[in-house]
Motif scaffolding. Structure first.
Motif, PDB file in Angstrom:
ATOM      1  N   PRO A  93     -12.419  13.607 -11.732  1.00 26.41           N
ATOM      2  CA  PRO A  93     -11.529  13.929 -12.864  1.00 26.41           C
ATOM      3  C   PRO A  93     -10.166  14.448 -12.437  1.00 26.41           C
ATOM      4  O   PRO A  93      -9.176  14.233 -13.142  1.00 26.41           O
ATOM      5  N   THR A  94     -10.117  15.144 -11.280  1.00 24.17           N
ATOM      6  CA  THR A  94      -8.842  15.721 -10.830  1.00 24.17           C
ATOM      7  C   THR A  94      -8.038  14.779  -9.948  1.00 24.17           C
ATOM      8  O   THR A  94      -6.952  15.132  -9.492  1.00 24.17           O
ATOM      9  N   ASP A  95      -8.574  13.584  -9.661  1.00 26.16           N
ATOM     10  CA  ASP A  95      -7.835  12.610  -8.861  1.00 26.16           C
ATOM     11  C   ASP A  95      -6.735  11.965  -9.698  1.00 26.16           C
ATOM     12  O   ASP A  95      -6.896  11.748 -10.900  1.00 26.16           O
ATOM     13  N   LEU A  96      -5.652  11.643  -9.050  1.00 26.74           N
ATOM     14  CA  LEU A  96      -4.594  10.892  -9.722  1.00 26.74           C
ATOM     15  C   LEU A  96      -5.087   9.477  -9.999  1.00 26.74           C
ATOM     16  O   LEU A  96      -5.565   8.780  -9.102  1.00 26.74           O
ATOM     17  N   ARG A  97      -4.964   9.056 -11.240  1.00 26.07           N
ATOM     18  CA  ARG A  97      -5.327   7.702 -11.645  1.00 26.07           C
ATOM     19  C   ARG A  97      -4.104   7.051 -12.281  1.00 26.07           C
ATOM     20  O   ARG A  97      -3.568   7.538 -13.267  1.00 26.07           O
ATOM     21  N   MET A  98      -3.672   5.940 -11.700  1.00 27.32           N
ATOM     22  CA  MET A  98      -2.484   5.282 -12.235  1.00 27.32           C
ATOM     23  C   MET A  98      -2.473   3.820 -11.832  1.00 27.32           C
ATOM     24  O   MET A  98      -2.888   3.467 -10.727  1.00 27.32           O
ATOM     25  N   ASP A  99      -1.996   2.987 -12.730  1.00 30.99           N
ATOM     26  CA  ASP A  99      -1.775   1.596 -12.388  1.00 30.99           C
ATOM     27  C   ASP A  99      -0.579   1.100 -13.187  1.00 30.99           C
ATOM     28  O   ASP A  99      -0.229   1.659 -14.226  1.00 30.99           O
ATOM     29  N   GLY A 100       0.056   0.063 -12.681  1.00 25.56           N
ATOM     30  CA  GLY A 100       1.249  -0.420 -13.358  1.00 25.56           C
ATOM     31  C   GLY A 100       1.653  -1.807 -12.914  1.00 25.56           C
ATOM     32  O   GLY A 100       1.409  -2.231 -11.781  1.00 25.56           O
ATOM     33  N   PHE A 101       2.280  -2.532 -13.835  1.00 26.27           N
ATOM     34  CA  PHE A 101       2.815  -3.859 -13.589  1.00 26.27           C
ATOM     35  C   PHE A 101       4.323  -3.809 -13.743  1.00 26.27           C
ATOM     36  O   PHE A 101       4.836  -3.107 -14.621  1.00 26.27           O
ATOM     37  N   ALA A 108       0.852  -1.191   0.000  1.00 28.27           N
ATOM     38  CA  ALA A 108       0.000   0.000   0.000  1.00 28.27           C
ATOM     39  C   ALA A 108       0.888   1.241   0.000  1.00 28.27           C
ATOM     40  O   ALA A 108       2.025   1.217   0.507  1.00 28.27           O
ATOM     41  N   THR A 109       0.371   2.315  -0.570  1.00 27.28           N
ATOM     42  CA  THR A 109       1.097   3.584  -0.551  1.00 27.28           C
ATOM     43  C   THR A 109       0.107   4.740  -0.464  1.00 27.28           C
ATOM     44  O   THR A 109      -1.029   4.639  -0.962  1.00 27.28           O
ATOM     45  N   TRP A 110       0.519   5.812   0.178  1.00 24.82           N
ATOM     46  CA  TRP A 110      -0.295   7.022   0.308  1.00 24.82           C
ATOM     47  C   TRP A 110       0.595   8.219   0.013  1.00 24.82           C
ATOM     48  O   TRP A 110       1.710   8.304   0.533  1.00 24.82           O
ATOM     49  N   ILE A 111       0.128   9.106  -0.855  1.00 22.88           N
ATOM     50  CA  ILE A 111       0.872  10.327  -1.148  1.00 22.88           C
ATOM     51  C   ILE A 111      -0.027  11.523  -0.873  1.00 22.88           C
ATOM     52  O   ILE A 111      -1.241  11.486  -1.115  1.00 22.88           O
ATOM     53  N   ALA A 112       0.559  12.602  -0.346  1.00 15.65           N
ATOM     54  CA  ALA A 112      -0.207  13.793   0.023  1.00 15.65           C
ATOM     55  C   ALA A 112       0.649  15.032  -0.204  1.00 15.65           C
ATOM     56  O   ALA A 112       1.866  15.011  -0.005  1.00 15.65           O
ATOM     57  N   GLY A 113      -0.006  16.115  -0.593  1.00 14.39           N
ATOM     58  CA  GLY A 113       0.720  17.365  -0.845  1.00 14.39           C
ATOM     59  C   GLY A 113       1.172  17.440  -2.282  1.00 14.39           C
ATOM     60  O   GLY A 113       0.506  16.962  -3.196  1.00 14.39           O
ATOM     61  N   GLY A 114       2.338  18.050  -2.506  1.00 14.78           N
ATOM     62  CA  GLY A 114       2.894  18.120  -3.847  1.00 14.78           C
ATOM     63  C   GLY A 114       2.085  18.971  -4.816  1.00 14.78           C
ATOM     64  O   GLY A 114       2.026  18.650  -6.007  1.00 14.78           O
ATOM     65  N   LYS A 115       1.469  20.043  -4.331  1.00 12.82           N
ATOM     66  CA  LYS A 115       0.702  20.911  -5.237  1.00 12.82           C
ATOM     67  C   LYS A 115       1.634  21.570  -6.242  1.00 12.82           C
ATOM     68  O   LYS A 115       2.655  22.144  -5.884  1.00 12.82           O
ATOM     69  N   GLY A 133       2.124  30.329 -12.763  1.00 15.99           N
ATOM     70  CA  GLY A 133       1.356  31.079 -11.781  1.00 15.99           C
ATOM     71  C   GLY A 133      -0.008  30.508 -11.470  1.00 15.99           C
ATOM     72  O   GLY A 133      -0.702  31.009 -10.579  1.00 15.99           O
ATOM     73  N   VAL A 134      -0.439  29.478 -12.181  1.00 18.76           N
ATOM     74  CA  VAL A 134      -1.742  28.850 -11.952  1.00 18.76           C
ATOM     75  C   VAL A 134      -1.536  27.568 -11.138  1.00 18.76           C
ATOM     76  O   VAL A 134      -0.867  26.637 -11.592  1.00 18.76           O
ATOM     77  N   SER A 135      -2.137  27.557  -9.953  1.00 20.58           N
ATOM     78  CA  SER A 135      -1.929  26.425  -9.045  1.00 20.58           C
ATOM     79  C   SER A 135      -2.938  25.318  -9.285  1.00 20.58           C
ATOM     80  O   SER A 135      -4.120  25.576  -9.560  1.00 20.58           O
ATOM     81  N   GLY A 136      -2.483  24.091  -9.176  1.00 22.04           N
ATOM     82  CA  GLY A 136      -3.355  22.938  -9.245  1.00 22.04           C
ATOM     83  C   GLY A 136      -3.816  22.538  -7.858  1.00 22.04           C
ATOM     84  O   GLY A 136      -3.824  23.363  -6.925  1.00 22.04           O
ATOM     85  N   GLU A 137      -4.171  21.276  -7.694  1.00 18.07           N
ATOM     86  CA  GLU A 137      -4.631  20.772  -6.412  1.00 18.07           C
ATOM     87  C   GLU A 137      -3.569  19.885  -5.780  1.00 18.07           C
ATOM     88  O   GLU A 137      -2.777  19.241  -6.475  1.00 18.07           O
ATOM     89  N   SER A 138      -3.578  19.850  -4.451  1.00 18.79           N
ATOM     90  CA  SER A 138      -2.676  18.953  -3.743  1.00 18.79           C
ATOM     91  C   SER A 138      -3.126  17.516  -3.943  1.00 18.79           C
ATOM     92  O   SER A 138      -4.322  17.228  -4.088  1.00 18.79           O
ATOM     93  N   LEU A 139      -2.185  16.606  -3.949  1.00 23.12           N
ATOM     94  CA  LEU A 139      -2.494  15.191  -4.085  1.00 23.12           C
ATOM     95  C   LEU A 139      -2.942  14.609  -2.752  1.00 23.12           C
ATOM     96  O   LEU A 139      -2.498  15.042  -1.687  1.00 23.12           O
ATOM     97  N   ASN A 140      -3.828  13.633  -2.814  1.00 24.91           N
ATOM     98  CA  ASN A 140      -4.244  12.870  -1.635  1.00 24.91           C
ATOM     99  C   ASN A 140      -4.752  11.525  -2.154  1.00 24.91           C
ATOM    100  O   ASN A 140      -5.944  11.317  -2.328  1.00 24.91           O
ATOM    101  N   ASN A 141      -3.811  10.628  -2.434  1.00 19.80           N
ATOM    102  CA  ASN A 141      -4.150   9.402  -3.147  1.00 19.80           C
ATOM    103  C   ASN A 141      -3.613   8.166  -2.458  1.00 19.80           C
ATOM    104  O   ASN A 141      -2.538   8.183  -1.853  1.00 19.80           O
ATOM    105  N   PHE A 142      -4.392   7.076  -2.572  1.00 22.77           N
ATOM    106  CA  PHE A 142      -4.005   5.776  -2.041  1.00 22.77           C
ATOM    107  C   PHE A 142      -3.808   4.804  -3.190  1.00 22.77           C
ATOM    108  O   PHE A 142      -4.533   4.836  -4.188  1.00 22.77           O
ATOM    109  N   GLY A 143      -2.838   3.921  -3.023  1.00 13.65           N
ATOM    110  CA  GLY A 143      -2.629   2.858  -3.980  1.00 13.65           C
ATOM    111  C   GLY A 143      -2.472   1.536  -3.244  1.00 13.65           C
ATOM    112  O   GLY A 143      -1.941   1.494  -2.131  1.00 13.65           O
TER     113      GLY A 143
END
Length: 349
Positions: free
Chosen positions: A319-327, A269-276, A281-291
């Motif tokens: 739509p703004t959530d991080l979506r990722m998978d990998g083998f 399991a992994t959890w990432i948070a922050g990293g905006k 000059g245009v800010s995105g959103e901070s990450l808050n994702n579990f894998g």
């Protein structure tokens, strides 16, 4: 990135001789030590949610060496080669990455020092909109090489001899690691999708290994965690803008267990948070994702080990959530001059 672990099935002459069914230590068992080599397994931590493999921070004989070859197939809505994971809603990025590295363990002040370097090479592409670009994007070549330096602070002392190796039990061990990526990978400032990131980045971490139960090959169980913080410099040539990213916290965890002396598995399991991230000059959103995911490991020979694993995000419906998978699948060849010498002597008997 980050880097080394051992998978092993050496005979341990301190393995619970009181347990029923365990044969007592003997000269014959000691003679089989020539075939006991620990292979160090390295996996690239800059992709697939920064996931370090289980048993990564088990220790080996001082002066042990390892060469890993790792293949990863990844997809998601962010560049998987960028540990900042700048999300591009609605995009679909695919990556096929091959990573080759070298690692070595050394004694320092009676503790274990780990040095490793990894170099990724491969291809990433997006057939949909990515980071505001509607045309397909494609990049291939070399990524940013990463170096890791790790030092054990709590746990067994550095193992300098075969008897030290046989007595190894992690119990509760704590390391400190520093990862640094060098911004020399392939980069094209006219498009956002690249293997190189054109900026310095790295992390500080504190890997923890907690041994659960007896240390008997075929029965070993560990609970492992790695809290860390990633840091990023600015990229002043990001499609005509400046890209900056706040520090990002990451927590990884593994519950591992032996099923035989050669085969083991892990729940990850992994959890990432922050990293905006801020672009022009245009800010995105901070990450808050579990894998979540799993890893399977198998010791093919005394020198060659195989691992395979899968990891995917689970809270990725918006739509703004991080979506990722990998083998990933990796082969690692490990060796030590002392052990190889004993194996040659044994074969001549």
């Amino acid at each position: 990135m980050s880097l080394i672990k051992r998978t092993t099935h050496p005979m341990n002459n301190e393995i619970n001789p009181q347990c029923s069914g365990d044969p007592p230590p003997s000269a014959a068992r000691s003679g089989r030590l020539a075939g006991a080599i620990i292979t160090l397994t390295i996996i690239c931590p800059m992709v697939a949610l920064g996931q370090i493999p289980p048993r990564f921070y088990w220790k080996s004989l001082s002066d042990a060496n390892a060469v890993p070859v790792i293949f990863q197939s990844l997809s998601g809505n962010a560049n998987p080669m960028d540990p900042a994971y700048v999300v591009s809603p609605g995009s679909s990025v695919d990556a096929n990455i091959l990573t080759v590295g070298y690692a070595k363990m050394l004694p320092l002040f009676d503790r274990t020092l780990t040095l490793a370097v990894l170099e990724p090479v491969g291809r990433i592409s997006s057939s949909t909109t990515f980071a505001g670009r509607t045309s397909p994007q494609d990049a291939n070549g070399f990524g940013d090489p990463m170096v890791e330096v790790g030092m054990n602070l709590v746990g067994p002392k550095a193992m300098k001899t075969i008897p030290d190796l046989l007595r190894y039990e992690p119990k509760l061990s704590l390391d400190v690691i520093v990862d640094v990526a060098f911004p020399i990978g392939s980069y094209d400032g006219s498009q956002p999708l690249n293997l190189g990131q054109n900026r310095w980045y790295g992390r500080l971490g504190a890997p923890i290994v907690w041994q659960i139960g007896p240390w008997v090959p075929g029965r070993r169980t560990t609970l492992e965690a790695l809290p860390s913080v990633w840091f990023f410099s600015e990229n002043s040539d990001y499609v005509g803008h400046t890209l900056s990213t706040d520090p990002m916290f990451q927590l990884e965890a593994h519950l591992t267990h032996d099923f035989t002396e050669r085969f083991w598995a892990s729940l990850d399991a992994t959890w990432i948070a922050g990293g905006k991230s801020t672009i022009g000059g245009v800010s995105g959103e901070s990450l808050n994702n579990f894998g979540v995911g799993f890893t399977l490991g198998y010791q093919i020979t005394d020198n060659l080990s195989l691992t395979a694993g899968y990891m995917a995000t689970v809270n990725d419906s918006a739509p703004t959530d991080l979506r990722m998978d990998g083998f990933r699948i990796s082969l690692t060849y490990g060796w030590h001059t002392i052990v190889e010498g004993q194996k040659r002597l044994k074969s001549e008997e």
